[in-house]
Design an enzyme around this catalytic site. Structure first.
Site, PDB file in Angstrom:
ATOM      1  N   GLU A 114       0.836  -1.205   0.000  1.00  0.00           N
ATOM      2  CA  GLU A 114       0.000   0.000   0.000  1.00  0.00           C
ATOM      3  C   GLU A 114       0.866   1.249   0.000  1.00  0.00           C
ATOM      4  OE1 GLU A 114      -3.143   0.029  -1.116  1.00  0.00           O
ATOM      5  OE2 GLU A 114      -3.690  -1.316   0.523  1.00  0.00           O
ATOM      6  N   HIS A 115       0.485   2.209  -0.830  1.00  0.00           N
ATOM      7  CA  HIS A 115       1.229   3.466  -0.988  1.00  0.00           C
ATOM      8  C   HIS A 115       2.655   3.208  -1.483  1.00  0.00           C
ATOM      9  CE1 HIS A 115      -1.800   6.308   0.414  1.00  0.00           C
ATOM     10  NE2 HIS A 115      -2.211   5.320   1.188  1.00  0.00           N
TER      11      HIS A 115
ATOM     12  N   ASP B  61      -4.662   0.716  -9.443  1.00  0.00           N
ATOM     13  CA  ASP B  61      -6.095   0.435  -9.586  1.00  0.00           C
ATOM     14  C   ASP B  61      -6.469   0.196 -11.056  1.00  0.00           C
ATOM     15  OD1 ASP B  61      -5.856   1.134  -6.960  1.00  0.00           O
ATOM     16  OD2 ASP B  61      -6.979   3.009  -7.117  1.00  0.00           O
TER      17      ASP B  61
ATOM     18  N   ASP C 120       2.876   2.140  -4.953  1.00  0.00           N
ATOM     19  CA  ASP C 120       2.839   2.226  -6.434  1.00  0.00           C
ATOM     20  C   ASP C 120       3.466   3.519  -6.953  1.00  0.00           C
ATOM     21  OD1 ASP C 120       0.578   3.775  -5.708  1.00  0.00           O
ATOM     22  OD2 ASP C 120      -0.777   2.810  -7.160  1.00  0.00           O
TER      23      ASP C 120
ATOM     24  N   SER D 279     -12.061   1.273  -5.871  1.00  0.00           N
ATOM     25  CA  SER D 279     -11.686   1.662  -7.236  1.00  0.00           C
ATOM     26  C   SER D 279     -12.835   1.661  -8.232  1.00  0.00           C
ATOM     27  CB  SER D 279     -10.557   0.771  -7.770  1.00  0.00           C
ATOM     28  OG  SER D 279      -9.440   0.929  -6.969  1.00  0.00           O
TER      29      SER D 279
HETATM   30  C1  GLA Z   1      -5.289   4.579  -4.100  1.00  0.00           C
HETATM   31  C2  GLA Z   1      -4.576   4.940  -5.386  1.00  0.00           C
HETATM   32  C3  GLA Z   1      -3.531   3.873  -5.736  1.00  0.00           C
HETATM   33  C4  GLA Z   1      -2.620   3.590  -4.553  1.00  0.00           C
HETATM   34  C5  GLA Z   1      -3.434   3.354  -3.288  1.00  0.00           C
HETATM   35  C6  GLA Z   1      -2.564   3.210  -2.074  1.00  0.00           C
HETATM   36  O1  GLA Z   1      -6.045   3.424  -4.295  1.00  0.00           O
HETATM   37  O2  GLA Z   1      -5.496   5.042  -6.447  1.00  0.00           O
HETATM   38  O3  GLA Z   1      -2.796   4.295  -6.866  1.00  0.00           O
HETATM   39  O4  GLA Z   1      -1.694   4.619  -4.381  1.00  0.00           O
HETATM   40  O5  GLA Z   1      -4.360   4.400  -3.049  1.00  0.00           O
HETATM   41  O6  GLA Z   1      -1.818   2.047  -2.158  1.00  0.00           O
END
Ligand code: GLA
Length: 391
Positions: free
Chosen positions: A38-39, A176, A41, A130
């Site tokens: 998470e966080h 996503d 990408d 998403s």
């Molecule tokens: C949201 C963003 C993704 C990613 C997540 C955290 O879903 O759209 O690109 O950064 O947060 O992992």
């Protein structure tokens, strides 16, 4: 690949025919959960999402006047888009996702046709699953497919991300859009967000994804998400002075971080610690999955949540409560927040026979502790965007 899915198909077909009086083609793109990573990408790191069997359905038939007439069933609203307008204005509205990808497809050199479009989403909106990526991906895929243009799914994911970054104004990474384009039934997808190379990892058949919506809405297009991005950029600036090879936090190892922690202010140090350890956790999680070690995978999910809560500070009280309630229940391998955070959902990796007990325990406990009734969904890992045909 085309999946047969008669019930929703029939609903979307009849809604389209009633409104536009013609026969459409029908597509659907899935929402997603992220199992771990998470966080990472937007730091060029690793993620491991899976598509879920909640979709944005899109029915489309060509028209000849260069207009898109787009009806949203969820919002009971119809809007028009002029395809030739190459400088549209953002409306801060659901239609921005449609307009955004149409614009990016045009900029990529595709000459699109007018169309009547009906969109019906069953991905919960604003829950961090998403739904917006699924609108972009279903629109982009359908617009190209009705013209017979062969679709490179990775390119489509990149264009959808650009729509989000450059038109909608949310500085999201590519996770996503990528999973909505490239997901596979029964598989998690481990993605290297720098090279965009990916591996599909089979999820055991007797394991379910249980999603708990805290009902606290999250918002990505401003605020804390963009603040975290800036903190990561600042960390790269400071670290690259002492580590010249560093282009993104992906390039920082735990040893580097220990050696150079003193160049970072305390808050930024915590952010970097999350990203660096999270990248390592995704790699370990892939190994656990390949060895069928679900308890090991679950432990990594727990550590990921702790790191997001304490170091990256993107959790909230309700997410922590939902994660704690699941922890230690029989058959629950792991639980963590999923997606951007500050609300949205938790993801639980659960043995199939333990799902009912978890659902009961979560809804009762969450209601008691927060006064809020959560939504709980059970999903398997689903297929990426596709055209759907009637039986
Ligand atoms: C949201 C963003 C993704 C990613 C997540 C955290 O879903 O759209 O690109 O950064 O947060 O992992």
């Amino acid at each position: 690949m085309q999946t047969r899915f008669p019930t929703k198909f029939a609903d979307v077909l009849s809604a389209f025919r009633e409104r536009f009086r013609t026969i459409p083609r029908i597509y659907r793109a899935p929402g997603r959960v992220n199992l771990i990573g998470e966080h990472t990408d937007y730091n060029d790191g690793f993620v491991m999402p899976a598509a879920i069997d909640f979709y944005v359905w899109l029915a489309v038939a060509p028209r000849n006047d260069g207009k898109l007439v787009v009806h949203s069933v969820n919002f009971s609203e119809t809007i028009e888009i002029e395809i030739a307008n190459n400088n549209p204005t953002r409306r801060n509205h659901w239609s921005d996702y449609v307009q955004g990808i149409v614009l990016m497809l045009q900029r990529a050199g595709h000459s699109l046709r007018g169309a009547d479009i009906l969109i019906r989403g069953d991905v919960p909106i604003g829950a961090g699953l998403s739904s917006s990526a699924a609108i972009e991906v279903s629109t982009g895929f359908a617009m190209l497919d009705i013209l017979g243009i062969s679709i490179d799914r990775v390119e489509l994911a990149k264009l959808c991300r650009r729509a989000e970054n450059e038109f909608v104004g949310a500085q999201v990474g590519i996770m996503d859009q990528f999973i909505s384009c490239c997901g596979h039934a029964g598989k998690a997808l481990m993605l290297d967000c720098r090279s965009l190379e990916f591996k599909l990892l089979p999820l055991p058949r007797n394991v379910s994804l249980v999603i708990c919506n805290t009902m606290i809405r999250h918002e990505l297009s401003h605020g804390e998400y963009n603040t975290r991005r800036k903190e990561c950029a600042e960390a790269v600036r400071l670290l690259s002075r002492v580590l010249p090879g560093v282009r993104a936090l992906r390039d920082v190892s735990t040893a580097d971080l220990n050696r150079h922690a003193s160049v970072l202010p305390p808050t930024i140090l915590k952010r970097v610690r999350h990203v660096v350890t999270e990248d390592a956790r995704v790699e370990s999680a892939a190994a656990s999955l390949q060895q069928g070690d679900l308890p090991g995978f679950g432990n990594l999910m727990r550590e990921s949540h702790r790191s997001l809560r304490d170091d990256y500070q993107v959790s909230c009280a309700e997410l922590d409560i939902a994660v704690d309630l699941a922890g230690g229940l029989p058959g629950v391998y792991g639980a963590r927040m999923t997606g951007g955070g500050f609300g949205g959902c938790t993801i639980n990796l659960v043995a199939a026979e333990a799902v009912e007990n978890l659902k009961h325990h979560l809804s009762e406990g969450y209601q008691r502790k927060t006064g809020i009734t959560p939504q709980i969904f059970v999903s398997s890992a689903a297929e990426g965007v596709e055209e759907v045909k009637e039986e």
